[in-house]
Design an enzyme around this catalytic site. Sequence first.
Site, PDB file in Angstrom:
ATOM      1  NE  ARG A 162      -0.580  -0.315   4.888  1.00 38.66           N
ATOM      2  CZ  ARG A 162      -1.136  -0.035   6.038  1.00 38.66           C
ATOM      3  NH1 ARG A 162      -2.263   0.624   6.077  1.00 38.66           N
ATOM      4  NH2 ARG A 162      -0.572  -0.427   7.154  1.00 38.66           N
TER       5      ARG A 162
ATOM      6  CG  ASP B  54      -7.814  -1.973   2.123  1.00 38.85           C
ATOM      7  OD1 ASP B  54      -6.597  -1.816   2.394  1.00 38.85           O
ATOM      8  OD2 ASP B  54      -8.719  -1.604   2.884  1.00 38.85           O
ATOM      9  N   GLY B  55      -4.817  -2.060   0.028  1.00 40.80           N
ATOM     10  CA  GLY B  55      -3.910  -1.001  -0.432  1.00 40.80           C
ATOM     11  C   GLY B  55      -4.168   0.348   0.227  1.00 40.80           C
TER      12      GLY B  55
ATOM     13  NE  ARG C 288       9.939  -1.073   3.271  1.00 39.14           N
ATOM     14  CZ  ARG C 288       9.036  -0.642   4.147  1.00 39.14           C
ATOM     15  NH1 ARG C 288       8.821  -1.328   5.241  1.00 39.14           N
ATOM     16  NH2 ARG C 288       8.344   0.442   3.912  1.00 39.14           N
TER      17      ARG C 288
ATOM     18  CG  ASP D  19       8.371  -6.760   6.779  1.00 36.85           C
ATOM     19  OD1 ASP D  19       8.588  -7.547   7.708  1.00 36.85           O
ATOM     20  OD2 ASP D  19       7.275  -6.173   6.638  1.00 36.85           O
ATOM     21  CG  ASN D  20       7.876  -3.192   9.460  1.00 34.04           C
ATOM     22  OD1 ASN D  20       7.583  -3.011   8.275  1.00 34.04           O
ATOM     23  ND2 ASN D  20       7.006  -3.634  10.345  1.00 34.04           N
TER      24      ASN D  20
ATOM     25  CG  ASP E   9       6.749   0.249   7.590  1.00 34.82           C
ATOM     26  OD1 ASP E   9       6.835   1.260   6.861  1.00 34.82           O
ATOM     27  OD2 ASP E   9       6.608  -0.890   7.147  1.00 34.82           O
TER      28      ASP E   9
HETATM   29  P1  AMP Z   1       3.230  -3.789   8.071  1.00 36.44           P
HETATM   30  O1  AMP Z   1       2.773  -4.704   9.171  1.00 36.44           O
HETATM   31  O2  AMP Z   1       2.451  -2.504   7.997  1.00 36.44           O
HETATM   32  O3  AMP Z   1       4.686  -3.566   8.081  1.00 36.44           O
HETATM   33  O4  AMP Z   1       2.858  -4.529   6.699  1.00 36.44           O
HETATM   34  C1  AMP Z   1       3.369  -5.789   6.340  1.00 36.44           C
HETATM   35  C2  AMP Z   1       3.062  -6.058   4.884  1.00 36.44           C
HETATM   36  O5  AMP Z   1       1.648  -6.033   4.664  1.00 36.44           O
HETATM   37  C3  AMP Z   1       3.659  -5.065   3.895  1.00 36.44           C
HETATM   38  O6  AMP Z   1       3.991  -5.769   2.741  1.00 36.44           O
HETATM   39  C4  AMP Z   1       2.514  -4.123   3.648  1.00 36.44           C
HETATM   40  O7  AMP Z   1       2.609  -3.467   2.410  1.00 36.44           O
HETATM   41  C5  AMP Z   1       1.333  -5.070   3.665  1.00 36.44           C
HETATM   42  N1  AMP Z   1       0.086  -4.399   4.027  1.00 36.44           N
HETATM   43  C6  AMP Z   1      -0.284  -3.928   5.242  1.00 36.44           C
HETATM   44  N2  AMP Z   1      -1.517  -3.385   5.177  1.00 36.44           N
HETATM   45  C7  AMP Z   1      -1.932  -3.507   3.900  1.00 36.44           C
HETATM   46  C8  AMP Z   1      -3.121  -3.146   3.204  1.00 36.44           C
HETATM   47  N3  AMP Z   1      -4.130  -2.540   3.805  1.00 36.44           N
HETATM   48  N4  AMP Z   1      -3.188  -3.438   1.882  1.00 36.44           N
HETATM   49  C9  AMP Z   1      -2.173  -4.052   1.253  1.00 36.44           C
HETATM   50  N5  AMP Z   1      -1.041  -4.431   1.845  1.00 36.44           N
HETATM   51  C10 AMP Z   1      -0.912  -4.166   3.151  1.00 36.44           C
HETATM   52 MG    MG Z   2       5.892  -2.667   7.022  1.00 38.43          MG
END
Ligand code: AMP
Ligand code: MG
Length: 500
Positions: A109, A136-137, A194, A265-266, A275
């Site tokens: 997203r 949902d992005g 990252r 990844d963060n 993040d």
């Molecule tokens: P995060 O926990 O925010 O670091 O996200 C982990 C992974 O999930 C990353 O690849 C994000 O891009 C993906 N992600 C988190 N929320 C969404 C969302 N609402 N739509 C698409 N990808 C998401």
């Molecule tokens: Mg992330």
Amino acid sequence: MTDPSPPAAVAPPSPAHAALSSLPWQQRFAHLGADFVAPIAPAPLPEPYWVGQSGALAQSLGLPPGWATADSALQALTGNQLLPGSAMVASVYSGHQFGVWAGQLGDGRACLLGELAGQEIQLKGAGPTPFSRRGDGRAVLRSAIREFLCSEAMHGLGIPTTRALCVTGSDATIWRETAETAAVVARVAPSFIRFGHFEHFSKREQIPQLQALADFVIDHYYPQCRDATGANPYLALLGEVSRKTAELLAHWQAVGFCHGVMNSDNMSILGLTLDYGPFQFLDAFAPGHICNHSDTEGRYAFSEQPNMAYWNLYCLTDALMPLIGDEDAATEAVDTYRAHFQAASQLCLAKKMGLDQADPRQKALTDMLLPMLAADQVDYTIFWRRLSHWAARMDDEDYSVMDLFVNRQQMQTWQYAFESMHKGMGTTDISARMLRANPKFVLRNYMAQEAIAAAQAKDFSVLAQLQTVLENPFDEHPAHERWAGFAPDWAASIAVSCSS
Ligand code: AMP
Ligand code: MG
């Protein structure tokens, strides 16, 4: 035949609009090519509106005066349409989540518009990408405000972080646990690469791509890794990232910041806080505090963070092995993290105690202090700020610090020890130095919550007020005293999770 009607009068474009149309965008990361990034088409959000902006950051990026008045800026920073020279791409990465290999993740997203003044501008929540998986992005207003305020708060505290240029909102419904509304954060950093980007290519044994990525990072951000001796630059890169990460973690621990989701990844290759999800600044000092309600095992508890960073550095080491070759040398490079973390932590604590450099007496004082803060659940930020004021006179009759403790006697003894460490130094200087190292304002969960509740009712004044104090958190801001107190009791009921 009737005459054609005259064309409707079109308002001339504003000077800001014209300037926005000719910004000198660069596309350095996108030029790495199709193995690294995928193009995205705009997925417009209806009727976007401004939620908040960082004027100083806009200026440093070279945005023209009045930029935020131009509709093209609002549309572009919501991801609805492109400014000339910008693009929309999402990058691919993988990673370890909660200690387990998660495979391909990627910008699900987030989309990169390009770089201005050497800074990448990325929109978070602007719509689906090829890496959205089942998501949902989108991002919700609640999480966008938290990210915006915390990015700017960390910057104000002098802690390495991605920045936030602005947040735009839309009344489009986004479903999380309940119905919420959409928002987009425009984040800014020299790079959003990252550890997970490296893991991605390494796990797939795509060594030329791994090397291209490492070369890109070295060339643009760590040129010192290519020295005249011809030593392995990727080994040097690992050493540098280990050092930067150690310094970052020292800052987090010293200020009482819990990240909440330290998955690989963060983790930023530049050692930036990256993040902002379920993060929290500690209220009461609690080493075992878990800020993320999704973290049932406490993997990312406050006191575990330095170890978790080290764990992630091992993921990076593993990923870089095809380029480094020598396992012993790689282990030695990554293990410098420990010493760097110790040194950086002691320096941060020395500064909090009004010293210029680490001192064995200050280490002894810290070792004594932290269990006392934990035992009496003392508010971490308020303790340091009160101590900083107390240090101006070190007056026996001033009980402001002692009043924070149940075990007052023990604190009094500690204050005597603190006083004796500083014997012979001017107390005003000590206090002045401490007030520059111990913030009056941090973004407590309840503060973000108040800004969110107001913004959900289209009142952005709380957010703006918080921005003012958090951008300069060491200043007094007498008009905003209410944000410097203890968290209210209701704050304990705020639950933050990965849902954003
Ligand atoms: P995060 O926990 O925010 O670091 O996200 C982990 C992974 O999930 C990353 O690849 C994000 O891009 C993906 N992600 C988190 N929320 C969404 C969302 N609402 N739509 C698409 N990808 C998401
Ligand atoms: Mg992330």
